[in-house]
Design an enzyme around this catalytic site. Structure first.
Site, PDB file in Angstrom:
ATOM      1  N   SER A 114       0.833  -1.199   0.000  1.00 24.33           N
ATOM      2  CA  SER A 114       0.000   0.000   0.000  1.00 24.33           C
ATOM      3  C   SER A 114       0.877   1.261   0.000  1.00 24.33           C
ATOM      4  O   SER A 114       1.613   1.496  -0.954  1.00 24.33           O
ATOM      5  CB  SER A 114      -0.959  -0.034   1.198  1.00 24.33           C
ATOM      6  OG  SER A 114      -1.987   0.916   1.052  1.00 24.33           O
ATOM      7  N   ASP A 190      -9.244  -4.749  -6.065  1.00 22.88           N
ATOM      8  CA  ASP A 190      -8.930  -3.842  -4.957  1.00 22.88           C
ATOM      9  C   ASP A 190      -9.955  -2.709  -4.921  1.00 22.88           C
ATOM     10  O   ASP A 190     -10.018  -1.892  -5.843  1.00 22.88           O
ATOM     11  CB  ASP A 190      -7.524  -3.274  -5.152  1.00 22.88           C
ATOM     12  CG  ASP A 190      -7.015  -2.502  -3.939  1.00 22.88           C
ATOM     13  OD1 ASP A 190      -7.839  -2.107  -3.101  1.00 22.88           O
ATOM     14  OD2 ASP A 190      -5.793  -2.307  -3.841  1.00 22.88           O
ATOM     15  N   HIS A 224      -7.562  -5.497  -1.471  1.00 23.03           N
ATOM     16  CA  HIS A 224      -6.355  -4.748  -1.090  1.00 23.03           C
ATOM     17  C   HIS A 224      -5.351  -5.636  -0.357  1.00 23.03           C
ATOM     18  O   HIS A 224      -4.144  -5.507  -0.526  1.00 23.03           O
ATOM     19  CB  HIS A 224      -6.749  -3.550  -0.223  1.00 23.03           C
ATOM     20  CG  HIS A 224      -5.632  -2.577  -0.025  1.00 23.03           C
ATOM     21  ND1 HIS A 224      -4.985  -1.945  -1.068  1.00 23.03           N
ATOM     22  CD2 HIS A 224      -5.010  -2.131   1.112  1.00 23.03           C
ATOM     23  CE1 HIS A 224      -4.043  -1.149  -0.595  1.00 23.03           C
ATOM     24  NE2 HIS A 224      -4.025  -1.251   0.719  1.00 23.03           N
TER      25      HIS A 224
END
Length: 251
Positions: A114, A190, A224
């Site tokens: 991330s 995601d 994610h």
């Protein structure tokens, strides 16, 4: 935390390759950035998502070295993001190489998930500290997050220069010229508004269009974070192959 392989002896085994895994955070004061946020008495719990797996491959692991981005008073942290990130990374590398003497300076890789992936792209573009990078579920073009990201509250129209400077997408040509190897991994579904799969797809296109050393891995049905056994094993395989290919001893 610095982890060393089981049975490692510095005098006998010499310096090790290293994988650093990090995640930068913004603060509005140095005092806040310097807070103690963990305990030395906590148990170490292994997880596939952390880099400790590579202890079994003979790596030193520097897991979660602090990367504070500070802006005090009227200053905003992100206005000097790259400069502070570079200094943080240099300090972490100097610690394990010069102060502790356990890491080979020529065999250090960097990775993150991330915002850590976003950090990784910047560090490969703006430093010569790392041989290769692993970017999982990152964001690389800040014009695609125009109403803020992380702790940034200003919009793209209020801080255009900052958003532009903070977009690794714009450094694709620079990364290609440096031949800095970047592995991009992303879940195909995601839903995070800051890290849609388009971020990795477009960044990869920009990198390959300039001849960069890069690979894009899209994980079907993953979000994610990755959950399926097949996905997790595939991610570990891709990371292992990337490190073997791009962090071997130079001949």
């Amino acid at each position: 935390e610095l982890y060393l392989p089981p049975g490692y002896d510095k005098d006998r085994d010499g310096r090790l390759p290293c994988l650093m895994w990090a995640y930068p955070r913004e603060f509005k004061s140095a005092d806040a950035a310097g807070q103690i946020s963990s305990s030395p008495y906590s148990f170490v719990r292994g997880s596939w998502s952390r880099p400790t797996f590579w202890l079994l491959r003979g790596y030193a692991i520097l897991d979660d070295p602090k990367m504070p981005i500070v802006g005090e008073g009227e200053a905003e942290p992100n206005d000097t993001f790259i400069e502070q990130l570079r200094l943080n990374a240099q300090a972490a590398v100097d610690c394990v190489v010069d102060q502790l003497g356990v890491v080979d300076r020529d065999r250090i890789c960097i990775g993150g998930h991330s915002y850590g992936a976003y950090m990784t792209a910047h560090l490969l573009a703006h430093t010569d500290l790392f041989r290769a990078g692993i970017c999982r579920s990152g964001a690389y073009n800040r014009t695609l997050t125009p109403f803020g990201f992380q702790s940034e509250e200003r919009t793209y129209w209020e801080a255009t220069d900052t958003y532009t400077t903070m977009s690794p997408f714009l450094y694709a040509k620079q990364l290609a010229e440096k031949q800095a190897p970047l592995l991009l991994i992303h879940g195909q579904e995601d839903p995070n508004p800051g890290t849609f799969p388009m971020q990795s797809e477009r960044f990869f296109q920009a990198l390959k269009g300039h001849g960069a050393v890069s690979k894009l891995v899209l994980l079907p049905k993953e979000r994610h974070g990755y959950l399926a056994r097949e996905s997790i094993l595939h991610v570990l395989h891709e990371q292992e192959q990337w490190l073997e290919a791009h962090n071997a001893p130079r001949t």
